[in-house]
Motif scaffolding. Structure first.
Motif, PDB file in Angstrom:
ATOM      1  N   MET A  42       0.840  -1.195   0.000  1.00 55.15           N
ATOM      2  CA  MET A  42       0.000   0.000   0.000  1.00 55.15           C
ATOM      3  C   MET A  42       0.880   1.251   0.000  1.00 55.15           C
ATOM      4  SD  MET A  42      -2.969   1.056   2.756  1.00 55.15           S
ATOM      5  CE  MET A  42      -3.704  -0.560   2.705  1.00 55.15           C
ATOM      6  N   LYS A  43       1.940   1.229   0.810  1.00 50.96           N
ATOM      7  CA  LYS A  43       2.866   2.367   0.863  1.00 50.96           C
ATOM      8  C   LYS A  43       3.505   2.600  -0.499  1.00 50.96           C
ATOM      9  CE  LYS A  43       4.189   1.841   5.700  1.00 50.96           C
ATOM     10  NZ  LYS A  43       5.297   1.518   6.611  1.00 50.96           N
ATOM     11  N   GLU A  44       3.939   1.511  -1.149  1.00 52.34           N
ATOM     12  CA  GLU A  44       4.566   1.632  -2.466  1.00 52.34           C
ATOM     13  C   GLU A  44       3.594   2.216  -3.486  1.00 52.34           C
ATOM     14  OE1 GLU A  44       6.225  -2.149  -3.580  1.00 52.34           O
ATOM     15  OE2 GLU A  44       7.501  -2.211  -1.799  1.00 52.34           O
ATOM     16  N   SER A  45       2.336   1.784  -3.439  1.00 54.29           N
ATOM     17  CA  SER A  45       1.325   2.301  -4.367  1.00 54.29           C
ATOM     18  C   SER A  45       1.098   3.792  -4.156  1.00 54.29           C
ATOM     19  CB  SER A  45      -0.003   1.561  -4.189  1.00 54.29           C
ATOM     20  OG  SER A  45       0.122   0.225  -4.566  1.00 54.29           O
ATOM     21  N   VAL A  46       1.007   4.192  -2.902  1.00 49.51           N
ATOM     22  CA  VAL A  46       0.792   5.605  -2.592  1.00 49.51           C
ATOM     23  C   VAL A  46       2.002   6.428  -3.029  1.00 49.51           C
ATOM     24  CG1 VAL A  46       0.533   7.277  -0.706  1.00 49.51           C
ATOM     25  CG2 VAL A  46      -0.842   5.193  -0.730  1.00 49.51           C
ATOM     26  N   MET A  47       3.201   5.938  -2.752  1.00 46.28           N
ATOM     27  CA  MET A  47       4.411   6.676  -3.125  1.00 46.28           C
ATOM     28  C   MET A  47       4.531   6.791  -4.646  1.00 46.28           C
ATOM     29  SD  MET A  47       6.966   5.273  -0.169  1.00 46.28           S
ATOM     30  CE  MET A  47       8.368   6.264  -0.588  1.00 46.28           C
ATOM     31  N   LYS A  48       4.169   5.731  -5.368  1.00 54.59           N
ATOM     32  CA  LYS A  48       4.201   5.781  -6.831  1.00 54.59           C
ATOM     33  C   LYS A  48       3.188   6.803  -7.345  1.00 54.59           C
ATOM     34  CE  LYS A  48       3.876   3.042 -11.001  1.00 54.59           C
ATOM     35  NZ  LYS A  48       3.623   1.766 -11.618  1.00 54.59           N
ATOM     36  N   ALA A  49       2.002   6.816  -6.750  1.00 55.80           N
ATOM     37  CA  ALA A  49       0.977   7.792  -7.149  1.00 55.80           C
ATOM     38  C   ALA A  49       1.446   9.219  -6.863  1.00 55.80           C
ATOM     39  CB  ALA A  49      -0.334   7.504  -6.426  1.00 55.80           C
ATOM     40  N   GLU A  50       2.136   9.421  -5.738  1.00 54.54           N
ATOM     41  CA  GLU A  50       2.666  10.747  -5.408  1.00 54.54           C
ATOM     42  C   GLU A  50       3.719  11.182  -6.423  1.00 54.54           C
ATOM     43  OE1 GLU A  50       4.044  10.242  -1.400  1.00 54.54           O
ATOM     44  OE2 GLU A  50       2.122  10.826  -0.540  1.00 54.54           O
ATOM     45  N   GLU A  51       4.591  10.258  -6.831  1.00 54.27           N
ATOM     46  CA  GLU A  51       5.615  10.573  -7.829  1.00 54.27           C
ATOM     47  C   GLU A  51       4.977  10.934  -9.167  1.00 54.27           C
ATOM     48  OE1 GLU A  51       8.339   7.284  -8.010  1.00 54.27           O
ATOM     49  OE2 GLU A  51       9.022   7.615  -5.946  1.00 54.27           O
ATOM     50  N   GLU A  52       3.940  10.191  -9.555  1.00 50.64           N
ATOM     51  CA  GLU A  52       3.235  10.484 -10.806  1.00 50.64           C
ATOM     52  C   GLU A  52       2.551  11.844 -10.729  1.00 50.64           C
ATOM     53  OE1 GLU A  52       0.649   7.123 -11.355  1.00 50.64           O
ATOM     54  OE2 GLU A  52       2.299   5.809 -11.975  1.00 50.64           O
ATOM     55  N   SER A  53       1.968  12.144  -9.576  1.00 51.58           N
ATOM     56  CA  SER A  53       1.315  13.439  -9.384  1.00 51.58           C
ATOM     57  C   SER A  53       2.333  14.572  -9.485  1.00 51.58           C
ATOM     58  CB  SER A  53       0.617  13.477  -8.024  1.00 51.58           C
ATOM     59  OG  SER A  53       0.093  14.756  -7.774  1.00 51.58           O
ATOM     60  N   ALA A  54       3.495  14.401  -8.854  1.00 54.51           N
ATOM     61  CA  ALA A  54       4.551  15.420  -8.917  1.00 54.51           C
ATOM     62  C   ALA A  54       5.026  15.604 -10.352  1.00 54.51           C
ATOM     63  CB  ALA A  54       5.717  15.032  -8.013  1.00 54.51           C
ATOM     64  N   ALA A  55       5.164  14.506 -11.088  1.00 49.36           N
ATOM     65  CA  ALA A  55       5.599  14.591 -12.487  1.00 49.36           C
ATOM     66  C   ALA A  55       4.585  15.369 -13.322  1.00 49.36           C
ATOM     67  CB  ALA A  55       5.810  13.193 -13.060  1.00 49.36           C
ATOM     68  N   LYS A  56       3.289  15.146 -13.076  1.00 52.51           N
ATOM     69  CA  LYS A  56       2.248  15.874 -13.811  1.00 52.51           C
ATOM     70  C   LYS A  56       2.279  17.364 -13.483  1.00 52.51           C
ATOM     71  CE  LYS A  56      -1.016  12.055 -14.309  1.00 52.51           C
ATOM     72  NZ  LYS A  56      -2.309  11.500 -13.879  1.00 52.51           N
ATOM     73  N   VAL A  57       2.455  17.685 -12.203  1.00 49.09           N
ATOM     74  CA  VAL A  57       2.512  19.088 -11.784  1.00 49.09           C
ATOM     75  C   VAL A  57       3.695  19.781 -12.456  1.00 49.09           C
ATOM     76  CG1 VAL A  57       2.986  20.606  -9.808  1.00 49.09           C
ATOM     77  CG2 VAL A  57       1.295  18.780  -9.600  1.00 49.09           C
ATOM     78  N   LEU A  58       4.863  19.136 -12.430  1.00 50.93           N
ATOM     79  CA  LEU A  58       6.052  19.757 -13.018  1.00 50.93           C
ATOM     80  C   LEU A  58       5.979  19.804 -14.540  1.00 50.93           C
ATOM     81  CD1 LEU A  58       8.901  18.507 -10.675  1.00 50.93           C
ATOM     82  CD2 LEU A  58       7.656  20.671 -10.636  1.00 50.93           C
ATOM     83  N   ALA A  59       5.326  18.825 -15.164  1.00 54.91           N
ATOM     84  CA  ALA A  59       5.151  18.867 -16.623  1.00 54.91           C
ATOM     85  C   ALA A  59       4.271  20.056 -17.011  1.00 54.91           C
ATOM     86  CB  ALA A  59       4.538  17.558 -17.118  1.00 54.91           C
ATOM     87  N   ARG A  60       3.216  20.271 -16.247  1.00 52.46           N
ATOM     88  CA  ARG A  60       2.338  21.421 -16.505  1.00 52.46           C
ATOM     89  C   ARG A  60       3.099  22.733 -16.295  1.00 52.46           C
ATOM     90  NH1 ARG A  60      -3.150  22.780 -13.147  1.00 52.46           N
ATOM     91  NH2 ARG A  60      -3.645  24.703 -14.243  1.00 52.46           N
ATOM     92  N   ALA A  61       3.913  22.785 -15.244  1.00 53.59           N
ATOM     93  CA  ALA A  61       4.715  23.983 -14.977  1.00 53.59           C
ATOM     94  C   ALA A  61       5.733  24.206 -16.097  1.00 53.59           C
ATOM     95  CB  ALA A  61       5.423  23.849 -13.632  1.00 53.59           C
ATOM     96  N   SER A  62       6.324  23.125 -16.581  1.00 55.10           N
ATOM     97  CA  SER A  62       7.300  23.219 -17.666  1.00 55.10           C
ATOM     98  C   SER A  62       6.663  23.780 -18.938  1.00 55.10           C
ATOM     99  CB  SER A  62       7.899  21.836 -17.939  1.00 55.10           C
ATOM    100  OG  SER A  62       8.779  21.882 -19.027  1.00 55.10           O
ATOM    101  N   GLU A  63       5.434  23.355 -19.227  1.00 55.98           N
ATOM    102  CA  GLU A  63       4.722  23.882 -20.398  1.00 55.98           C
ATOM    103  C   GLU A  63       4.529  25.395 -20.285  1.00 55.98           C
ATOM    104  OE1 GLU A  63       1.050  21.737 -20.817  1.00 55.98           O
ATOM    105  OE2 GLU A  63       2.075  19.831 -21.193  1.00 55.98           O
ATOM    106  N   LEU A  64       4.179  25.865 -19.085  1.00 54.22           N
ATOM    107  CA  LEU A  64       3.998  27.309 -18.893  1.00 54.22           C
ATOM    108  C   LEU A  64       5.319  28.061 -19.056  1.00 54.22           C
ATOM    109  CD1 LEU A  64       1.490  27.564 -15.905  1.00 54.22           C
ATOM    110  CD2 LEU A  64       1.136  28.325 -18.253  1.00 54.22           C
ATOM    111  N   CYS A  65       6.387  27.511 -18.494  1.00 55.86           N
ATOM    112  CA  CYS A  65       7.697  28.164 -18.623  1.00 55.86           C
ATOM    113  C   CYS A  65       8.128  28.208 -20.084  1.00 55.86           C
ATOM    114  CB  CYS A  65       8.738  27.443 -17.774  1.00 55.86           C
ATOM    115  SG  CYS A  65       8.487  27.656 -15.997  1.00 55.86           S
ATOM    116  N   ASP A  66       7.921  27.109 -20.805  1.00 47.70           N
ATOM    117  CA  ASP A  66       8.262  27.076 -22.230  1.00 47.70           C
ATOM    118  C   ASP A  66       7.441  28.098 -23.008  1.00 47.70           C
ATOM    119  OD1 ASP A  66      10.058  25.058 -21.704  1.00 47.70           O
ATOM    120  OD2 ASP A  66       8.776  23.446 -22.481  1.00 47.70           O
ATOM    121  N   LYS A  67       6.158  28.198 -22.687  1.00 43.36           N
ATOM    122  CA  LYS A  67       5.267  29.154 -23.357  1.00 43.36           C
ATOM    123  C   LYS A  67       5.784  30.585 -23.204  1.00 43.36           C
ATOM    124  CE  LYS A  67       0.777  31.106 -22.392  1.00 43.36           C
ATOM    125  NZ  LYS A  67      -0.432  30.952 -21.580  1.00 43.36           N
TER     126      LYS A  67
END
Length: 194
Positions: free
Chosen positions: A96-121
């Motif tokens: 369960m811990k591993e699943s939650v940590m993986k979901a947190e990493e995916e969430s962080a990656a999505k947040v930073l990808a969205r931020a990267s798009e804005l910076c590139d824009k």
């Protein structure tokens, strides 16, 4: 901003370019999370803190007198223990811990990808950093350790009661950070669109 003799406003970067003086690199951190308020703050900072002009190649080096780091803080994993009315207390398993940590990493990656798009824009080169811990405490600690010159944070617009109970990251940073903190409050109509 300063006013020039021809009546237009002049940024500090433009003034520095005219005088030819070198200054130290200014470290600017912009904190983001999943909230619309944090992305509004990022967009606002990119639009207002970094003005875009057509300078020749020799002046471009002087414009890089700042570094931008987009920071996302993942709260620590806090397993909840539930006492069932008819049975034992449930503990979080390692799976369960591993699943939650993986979901947190995916969430962080999505947040930073969205931020990267804005910076590139906005044609802003930025570094991206994920920290782990209690967001308000880790931000204050990290800006001091990394000698950050300006921290930009969004405001979720919590009411007085929620702010008193939950605590506000932006308020905490404003009162405890060793650098200036820019709190960007979303406009009512723009925050609801995100």
């Amino acid at each position: 901003m300063m006013e020039t003799t021809n009546g237009t406003e002049e940024t500090a970067v433009e003034k520095e370019m005219k005088t030819g003086e070198e200054t130290a690199t200014m470290k600017i951190w912009i904190a983001v999370d999943e909230s619309a308020g944090s992305f509004y703050a990022l967009e606002w900072a990119l639009q207002h803190l970094f003005l875009h002009h057509d300078y020749d190649a020799t002046d471009a080096d002087k414009l890089s007198s700042f570094t931008v780091t987009v920071v996302h803080v993942q709260p620590p994993f806090q397993p909840t223990y539930t006492a069932l009315p008819v049975g034992p207390i449930l503990f979080a398993t390692s799976g369960m811990k591993e699943s939650v940590m993986k979901a947190e990493e995916e969430s962080a990656a999505k947040v930073l990808a969205r931020a990267s798009e804005l910076c590139d824009k906005h044609k802003i080169k930025a570094a991206y950093l994920v920290l782990k811990g209690k967001p308000k405490e880790i931000l204050v600690e990290a800006v001091e350790q990394m000698d950050v010159d300006l921290l930009v944070v969004g405001s979720r617009g919590l009411g007085q009661i929620k702010r008193a109970v939950l605590g506000s990251i932006s308020d905490y940073c404003a009162h405890h950070a060793k650098c200036p903190v820019l709190i960007v409050r979303p406009q009512k109509d723009k925050a609801s669109q995100n």
